[in-house]
Design a protein around this motif. Structure first.
Motif, mmCIF file in Angstrom:
data_model
loop_
_atom_site.group_PDB
_atom_site.id
_atom_site.type_symbol
_atom_site.label_atom_id
_atom_site.label_comp_id
_atom_site.label_asym_id
_atom_site.label_seq_id
_atom_site.Cartn_x
_atom_site.Cartn_y
_atom_site.Cartn_z
ATOM 1 N N THR A 162 0.849 -1.187 0.000
ATOM 2 C CA THR A 162 0.000 0.000 0.000
ATOM 3 C C THR A 162 0.887 1.240 0.000
ATOM 4 O OG1 THR A 162 -1.648 -1.188 1.310
ATOM 5 C CG2 THR A 162 -1.847 1.206 1.217
ATOM 6 N N SER A 163 0.679 2.113 -0.984
ATOM 7 C CA SER A 163 1.474 3.351 -1.018
ATOM 8 C C SER A 163 0.902 4.337 -0.008
ATOM 9 C CB SER A 163 1.494 3.946 -2.422
ATOM 10 O OG SER A 163 0.206 4.336 -2.793
ATOM 11 N N LEU A 164 1.787 5.076 0.613
ATOM 12 C CA LEU A 164 1.385 6.025 1.645
ATOM 13 C C LEU A 164 1.528 7.451 1.142
ATOM 14 C CD1 LEU A 164 3.272 4.447 4.701
ATOM 15 C CD2 LEU A 164 0.945 3.989 3.926
ATOM 16 N N PRO A 165 0.535 8.285 1.423
ATOM 17 C CA PRO A 165 0.681 9.704 1.060
ATOM 18 C C PRO A 165 1.730 10.358 1.952
ATOM 19 C CG PRO A 165 -1.332 9.350 2.313
ATOM 20 C CD PRO A 165 -0.737 8.000 2.076
ATOM 21 N N MET A 166 2.284 11.439 1.481
ATOM 22 C CA MET A 166 3.264 12.163 2.292
ATOM 23 C C MET A 166 2.539 12.977 3.368
ATOM 24 S SD MET A 166 6.121 11.185 1.312
ATOM 25 C CE MET A 166 7.175 12.278 2.222
ATOM 26 N N PRO A 167 3.044 12.939 4.592
ATOM 27 C CA PRO A 167 2.410 13.739 5.646
ATOM 28 C C PRO A 167 2.709 15.226 5.444
ATOM 29 C CG PRO A 167 4.364 12.634 6.489
ATOM 30 C CD PRO A 167 4.169 12.157 5.075
#
Length: 149
Positions: free
Chosen positions: A107-112
């Protein structure tokens, strides 16, 4: 405590996500959020963001687990923790998404986004944080600081 609850008394399911993010960062670092009172950082979120932003997120990891943990997994946990502690509830994932992020490495994570709530300490008089409660303003009004347990 989630900023929306602390500032406005608003509570939602994403308030728990915020708390989970703080807990995740505490576990990874081996430090309690309250251990940052007398440092340049107002809390663990400010410390974690500073390291994250400088590309040194791995430096937050407790040295006692650093040698035995998977660096990729711990950086992913830090990433998820940073997503959970976003200032605005709308920018935080919900708990099912958090679980998916932690379970699946695909799962790719968005940048915080940079948390703005972490910079509040720098605007306060340092004497108040060093235990000097006799600080008086120029108009002779006493300033009181209430610190949580």
């Amino acid at each position: 405590m989630a900023p929306e609850y602390a500032m406005e008394g608003l509570f939602s399911l994403k308030s728990d996500v915020y708390s989970f993010g703080v807990l995740l960062l505490e576990i990874i670092s081996g430090r309690r959020n309250t251990n940052f009172r007398l440092t340049e950082y107002s809390n663990i979120i400010g410390y974690a963001w500073d390291l994250w932003d400088r590309g040194r997120a791995i430096d937050i990891v407790d040295p006692s687990i650093l040698k035995t943990c998977s660096r990729e997994q711990v950086v992913r946990c830090i990433h998820v923790g940073m997503l959970c502690v976003q200032d605005m509830a709308a920018h935080r994932p919900d708990m099912p998404a958090v679980v998916l992020m932690l379970e699946s490495e695909n799962t790719s994570l968005p940048m915080p986004r940079q948390p703005t709530f972490t910079s509040m300490r720098h605007n306060l008089d340092a004497d108040m944080w060093n235990g000097n409660q006799d600080v008086v303003s120029s108009n002779n009004v006493t300033i009181s600081v209430i610190l949580g347990r």
